[in-house]
Design an enzyme around this catalytic site. Structure first.
Site, short mmCIF file in Angstrom:
data_model
loop_
_atom_site.label_atom_id
_atom_site.label_comp_id
_atom_site.label_asym_id
_atom_site.label_seq_id
_atom_site.Cartn_x
_atom_site.Cartn_y
_atom_site.Cartn_z
N ARG A 44 0.84 -1.20 0.00
CA ARG A 44 0.00 0.00 0.00
C ARG A 44 0.88 1.26 0.00
O ARG A 44 0.59 2.24 -0.66
CB ARG A 44 -0.97 0.01 1.20
CG ARG A 44 -1.71 1.35 1.36
CD ARG A 44 -2.98 1.27 2.20
NE ARG A 44 -2.81 0.49 3.40
CZ ARG A 44 -2.11 0.87 4.48
NH1 ARG A 44 -1.54 2.05 4.51
NH2 ARG A 44 -2.02 0.07 5.53
N TYR B 147 -17.22 15.63 -15.32
CA TYR B 147 -17.58 14.21 -15.42
C TYR B 147 -18.66 13.87 -14.38
O TYR B 147 -18.59 14.30 -13.23
CB TYR B 147 -16.32 13.36 -15.19
CG TYR B 147 -16.57 11.88 -15.16
CD1 TYR B 147 -16.87 11.18 -16.32
CD2 TYR B 147 -16.55 11.18 -13.95
CE1 TYR B 147 -17.12 9.82 -16.28
CE2 TYR B 147 -16.80 9.83 -13.91
CZ TYR B 147 -17.09 9.15 -15.08
OH TYR B 147 -17.34 7.80 -15.04
N ASP C 233 -8.69 17.61 -14.90
CA ASP C 233 -8.93 16.25 -15.40
C ASP C 233 -8.53 16.23 -16.88
O ASP C 233 -9.18 16.84 -17.72
CB ASP C 233 -10.42 15.91 -15.20
CG ASP C 233 -10.77 14.48 -15.62
OD1 ASP C 233 -10.09 13.93 -16.51
OD2 ASP C 233 -11.75 13.94 -15.09
N LYS D 250 -9.39 5.07 -19.69
CA LYS D 250 -9.75 5.50 -21.05
C LYS D 250 -8.53 5.42 -21.97
O LYS D 250 -8.04 4.36 -22.21
CB LYS D 250 -10.35 6.91 -20.98
CG LYS D 250 -11.36 7.11 -19.82
CD LYS D 250 -12.63 6.29 -19.97
CE LYS D 250 -13.50 6.25 -18.72
NZ LYS D 250 -13.87 7.51 -18.13
C1 LIG Z 1 -14.28 7.90 -16.86
C2 LIG Z 1 -13.91 9.24 -16.39
C3 LIG Z 1 -13.64 9.48 -15.03
C4 LIG Z 1 -13.78 8.43 -13.96
O1 LIG Z 1 -12.82 7.41 -14.12
P1 LIG Z 1 -13.05 5.90 -13.66
O2 LIG Z 1 -11.77 5.25 -14.09
O3 LIG Z 1 -14.26 5.40 -14.36
O4 LIG Z 1 -13.22 5.91 -12.19
C5 LIG Z 1 -13.24 10.77 -14.69
N1 LIG Z 1 -13.14 11.75 -15.59
C6 LIG Z 1 -13.40 11.55 -16.89
C7 LIG Z 1 -13.29 12.69 -17.86
C8 LIG Z 1 -13.79 10.29 -17.34
O5 LIG Z 1 -14.07 10.11 -18.63
#
Ligand SMILES: *Cc1c(COP(=O)(O)O)cnc(C)c1O
Length: 408
Positions: A74, A126, A198, A223
């Site tokens: 961890r 998001y 983000d 993604k």
């Molecule tokens: C999918 C997504 C998230 C969340 O990510 P997870 O891996 O599903 O927890 C956050 N921000 C954006 C822009 C996303 O497309």
């Protein structure tokens, strides 16, 4: 086997890696080269051509006076560490962190705030981030105001005496609105606010917010970075050592870490990031142009289109337009027909994979948002979001063409 053990374990390891990173930076390697030569591409102990998967929860103290590099996974795991140094190098930050999901990266970063603090957030953030802020952090006394960040005046007028941070997402999802990263960040710095961004849609291949002064860059690595719809992961990168220390304490304290297997899988996917992004972007541009030329499509959203309102700002801060195209087929009924007619794309939540993914924001990612708020933000019932993969674009267009013809 000789590992260089130091009294401060972890620190020694991260110094070793950052020395490797520094070499790469000193060589002034270009981004594509860094993707392959990031410092952890060769296992130093055996010469193996990939980072070993250290599937271990704990580490033996051979000599109690001289502790091992890592003591508990961890707090630190060599496979995860290699990934964390990899993303820090790509984003141009000082320290990286890997988490169990994008939401784990986001929620852990928000723990930098305390009860009574206020945050300014882009209104089409998001959906999961919106839920976290409005139903969980709000209970803990962390307030947020959502503003249209394409308008700097709205950001400025949301400032309160207890504002501590600004949270950006650009391009936004699913209508691809553009925030001026440099302008918002410069203002936030004047006010002494923390800035977070983000960067999931662009990835560091196209956009490196730390170069504009952003303090913390966050990814859903599920993604484009992972890229194969087979791993759930999140990443964060800190611009300064001080923030890096604080994020490290939070990651270890909250336990939101990514496992060793998934860390390895993510690095495997990231090596091809530039090639995947470049190919998908070329296809996305072709798809956007084709959609725009159709009389039965009401609106096409893509930052590379000449009529995109944020195009100029986007071009100041990014070297590409990405692989996500959203478009309005006219009605909810027609959107559902198209979704049932297409044969090639995955019809699913998510984006950024080798295979194309078609999703329906009104019923999937933004279903939790009230219809009125949704419509105000341009997320109409006829809106579809196409994440372009690596298929031949002419096949994808022919597939959509068939689906459009069969749905009126
Ligand atoms: C999918 C997504 C998230 C969340 O990510 P997870 O891996 O599903 O927890 C956050 N921000 C954006 C822009 C996303 O497309």
């Amino acid at each position: 086997m000789s590992i260089d053990k130091g009294p401060s374990g972890l620190e020694t390891q991260s110094k070793k890696w950052s020395a490797a990173q520094k070499d790469n930076q000193d060589d002034d390697l270009r981004f594509e080269t860094k993707l392959l030569h990031f410092g952890g591409e060769i296992d130093r102990a055996t010469g193996a051509s990939s980072v070993p998967i250290y599937q271990a929860s704990t580490f033996h103290h051979d000599d109690i006076y001289n502790p091992p590099l890592h003591d508990y996974s961890r707090s630190g795991n060599p496979t995860r560490q290699a990934l964390e140094d990899y993303i820090a190098l790509l984003e141009g930050g000082v320290r990286g962190f890997a988490y169990a999901s994008g939401m784990a990266a986001i929620s852990s970063s928000f723990m930098l705030l305390s009860a009574g603090d206020h945050m300014i957030v882009t209104e089409d953030v998001y959906g999961g981030t919106y839920r976290l802020l409005t139903s969980i952090l709000s209970r803990m006394g962390i307030e947020s105001t959502f503003v249209d960040m394409t308008d700097l005046n709205q950001v400025k007028s949301a400032l309160k005496p207890n504002t501590k941070a600004v949270y950006m997402e650009t391009p936004s999802n699913p209508t691809l609105k553009i925030t001026d990263i440099g302008a918002v960040t410069a203002w936030a710095q004047e006010q002494g606010l923390l800035t977070l961004l983000d960067n999931t849609f662009m990835t560091p291949f196209y956009q490196r917010p730390i170069e504009f002064g952003v303090d913390i860059v966050i990814h859903s690595a599920t993604k484009f970075l992972g890229g194969h719809s087979d791993v759930l992961a999140g990443l964060a990168v800190a611009r300064t050592e001080e923030l890096g220390e604080r994020l490290k304490q939070l990651q270890n304290g909250l336990g939101t870490v990514l496992g060793a297997q998934d860390s390895w899988l993510l690095m495997r996917g990231m090596k091809t990031l530039s090639t995947r992004m470049a190919h998908s972007e070329q296809s996305a541009a072709k798809l956007a142009a084709w959609l725009q030329g159709r009389s039965d499509i009401e609106h096409v959203y893509y930052p590379g289109l000449l009529n995109h309102p944020g195009r100029e700002v986007h071009e100041k801060q990014s070297s590409g337009y990405g692989a996500v195209v959203s478009f309005d087929v006219g009605s909810g009924e027609r959107a559902k027909q198209v979704l049932n007619q297409v044969k090639l794309p995955l019809v699913a939540v998510s984006l950024g994979a080798v295979e194309s993914i078609l999703s329906y924001p009104a019923m999937m990612s933004h279903a939790a948002m009230g219809a009125q708020v949704r419509h105000e933000r341009g997320i109409t019932d006829g809106l579809l979001r196409f994440s372009v993969g690596l298929e031949d674009i002419d096949d994808l267009i022919a597939d959509l063409d068939r689906a459009f013809a069969a749905s009126y």
